[in-house]
Every structure is written in C-alpha cells, then in structure tokens.
Design an enzyme around this catalytic site. Sequence first.
Site, PDB file in Angstrom:
ATOM      1  N   HIS A 327       0.815  -1.212   0.000  1.00  0.00           N
ATOM      2  CA  HIS A 327       0.000   0.000   0.000  1.00  0.00           C
ATOM      3  C   HIS A 327       0.849   1.262   0.000  1.00  0.00           C
ATOM      4  O   HIS A 327       2.054   1.240   0.249  1.00  0.00           O
ATOM      5  CB  HIS A 327      -0.956   0.004   1.197  1.00  0.00           C
ATOM      6  CG  HIS A 327      -0.273   0.016   2.538  1.00  0.00           C
ATOM      7  ND1 HIS A 327      -0.010   1.172   3.235  1.00  0.00           N
ATOM      8  CD2 HIS A 327       0.202  -0.990   3.311  1.00  0.00           C
ATOM      9  CE1 HIS A 327       0.582   0.882   4.387  1.00  0.00           C
ATOM     10  NE2 HIS A 327       0.724  -0.423   4.461  1.00  0.00           N
ATOM     11  N   CYS A 346       2.692  -5.467   6.751  1.00  0.00           N
ATOM     12  CA  CYS A 346       2.379  -5.084   5.377  1.00  0.00           C
ATOM     13  C   CYS A 346       3.554  -4.299   4.779  1.00  0.00           C
ATOM     14  O   CYS A 346       4.476  -3.904   5.492  1.00  0.00           O
ATOM     15  CB  CYS A 346       1.110  -4.262   5.321  1.00  0.00           C
ATOM     16  SG  CYS A 346      -0.380  -5.222   5.723  1.00  0.00           S
TER      17      CYS A 346
END
Length: 427
Positions: A327, A346
């Site tokens: 992201h 992440c």
Amino acid sequence: MSKLRKNLESSKLDRRLFLRGAATAGLSVFASGALAQPVINDILAAPRRGNWNDQFDARASGGEKVASNQPIMSLATAGYVQNAIGYYSNIVSQGGWPNVPGGAKLQLGVTDPAVSALRKRLMISGDLPESAGLSNAFDTYVDAAVKRFQSRHGLPADGVMGQFTYAAMNVSAQVRLDQLHINLQRLNELANVSDPRFVMVNIPAAQIEAVENGRVMQRHTAIVGKIDRQTPLLVSKIHEVILNPYWTAPKSIIQKDIIPLMRKDPTYLTRNKIRLYDQQGQEVQPETVNWTTDEAVKLMFRQDPGKINAMSSTKINFHNAHAVYMHDTPQKTLFNNLMRFDSSGCVRVQNVRDLDVWLLKNTPGWDRQTIEATIKSGVNTPIQVADPVPVHFIYVTAWSTGDGVVHFRDDIYERDGASELALGTNT
C-alpha cells in the site's frame, strides 16, 4: 544531506550495536604494515579471480552506480553469486581484509592514518583500484570507492565514513563469504521463475522490483515489518488494486496501538476519520466504548478514504494466509530512513502510483491519466487486474548483479545465523 544524517542518527535500530562483534573480526595479517602491500598484491593478482579480474578495479574508480536491471530472482543472479563466492573465498584464504579504525569522521580532503587502512580494505573488496596507492589522504579515488561500497551495502552514498559505514565495513570477509553461501541456497530455490511479469519484495533490503521479460522495469523503496511484526515470506498473485481504499485495522493494531491511544486521547478516532462498526454493521460511537478494557477488539475499525488514510492512495491485494498487502502511505518521509523496518507486516511502497500503472497496463480503461483522476476524486474504487501478477516476498541478504558488484544487507530478522549480522539486544 543534513536531513538524511539526522534520520541516521535518530534511527531506532543502531547498526553499530548489532554489528559491534565485527569490529575486531577483520584483524589479520594486515597488522604488520610491512606485510600489507604484498598481501594486497597477492589477492589482486590471484588467478582464481577468473573473469572478475580487472572489472573490480577499473570500474571502481569512477564511482559509478552499482544498480542494475538484473532481477535478484533469476538464474543469472545465482550464477553471479557463485562467482562471488569464488572471489570472496580467495580473499579469506589470503587473510581477509584489515579492520578500519573507527572514531574519525573520514571524508574527502581529510588526511589521517586511518585512511591507509581504509584504502587497503577497499582495494581488497574491489571498490578501490590498486593504482590509487596507499597513503593517508582521503582523495577523490577514496571518495568514489567509499560511495561504491556504501551503495553495495544499502547505505546513503555520501562518501562520508560514519558509524553505519564503519559497521558494514568491519564485518569480516569470512562472515561475508558465509552470507553468500547461505543466500546462494535461497537464490537457487527462487531462480526458476518463468512468469513474464512478476513483483518481488526483498524484505531485508526493503526494496521492490517489478520485473518484465527478465529485466527490472521499476524499483521501489519499501517499508517492511518491524522485528516483532515481521513481514512473512509468501508467493501469491496480485489480483486487485484499490484506489482511495478504506483501511480496516487488524486486531493486532487495535489491541497494541489504537486502544492505548484512545486511553490517552479520546479524540484520536474522530480526528483520524476512523469509524467503529459492530458485528451487525451498525456504526458505534467511540464515547460509548469502555476503553479501559479490550472489548473494542470485537468492533471493526474502518478509516475513510483520504490523504490521512493509512494506505493513502492505493491498496494492492493478493490472497495470502497472513492478511498482508502492499500500500501507499501518507508518511512519505519514512522512506528516507536508513532502517525501514517500521510496519506491522504489510509493505509500504514509495512512488506506488508508478507501480499501479505497471500492474494495470493490461487492464482496459486504466491508463495513468485515469488512475490519477480517480485518486483525485477521492472515491473508493476497486479494480480487478485483468492479468493477475505473481508476487514473491523473499529474504535475500546477499546477491550479485555481475560486473564484480556484490550487494550485502543486514540480517534484520536474524535468519543468516551470524551474530555479527544480527540485531544486538545488549549494549
């Protein structure tokens, strides 16, 4: 550059501490100044250097970039690492390289006895040509060689001998050779990639490669998992790109981060546009929750799209058992940090919109202009990738891209088995 150095000084992970054991590992036959030059000559002239020969020396003086479009995950890279093992085996058999005395801030224009040891060290690793000679002067040859060394070790190539460069430089040749052996095994398992397009995330390098037809088309700086929230190894396929995503906080972040923050600042959720929902999908007002307990973990925490959203403009989805994804981030300055191990597992991607365009190049209707316009609109927009792109999260701390360039990174998750490369927990 001063801003970057501040980032180095404020780094949470002190590389000098976790590499402290290497500070004396390089002491060898170089302790005798009378023996130093003959040993260097023996190493530089050793026949086992093979095809590497003068490439290490002649190319080093230019201070050229060490980047390459050669993918880390490839048969060619595995072959280059095998060559590097031969070269480093020869260095070890000849006694390794000298320890460079720390403490002095060596840089262009400085004259210091430590520069002589620095020159020997850089000659042996192939960063400085033998023709540069041995002296106490930090001249342009040494400046170019230090920058080359820094680039190969993932350090800011500023030519200044600071604590992190000293730490990397004083890891012994034997440890580096062992590191190459360990990573050759990893690379051999990863090398047979037949996919025409794929994305690779190299965790210890905190770097991403977008590969197409055997060439790196894009490289992106990344931020990966903390020591206690590690980014997992995985293989999957990127099937979805979401522009202006909602962010749903995982239970680990709710428990470890958000609940403690709400106890200190009851306005935290409202200020960050995070809404609460119960199991029936009904919105719950933050003031009705008892934040002195962990009962909030049962609720869904969802942040609205926008510039302060934890994923900012983009979320890249791929199926995996770890519930991780790639992201964007509103905290762009974090990409300037030397130690980019700051996420909860992440992977944050610098210049993610370039990657969006590459991922969606074969998805009709999604060129760069359309992507930018959609992001500007602020509307949550999931896009199914027409040709799902394989993605590999790997752990490689040493590799070679040919032309005598060997890269090393710190063993941030302590998987290489060498204490000199692992994070020190004691001072």
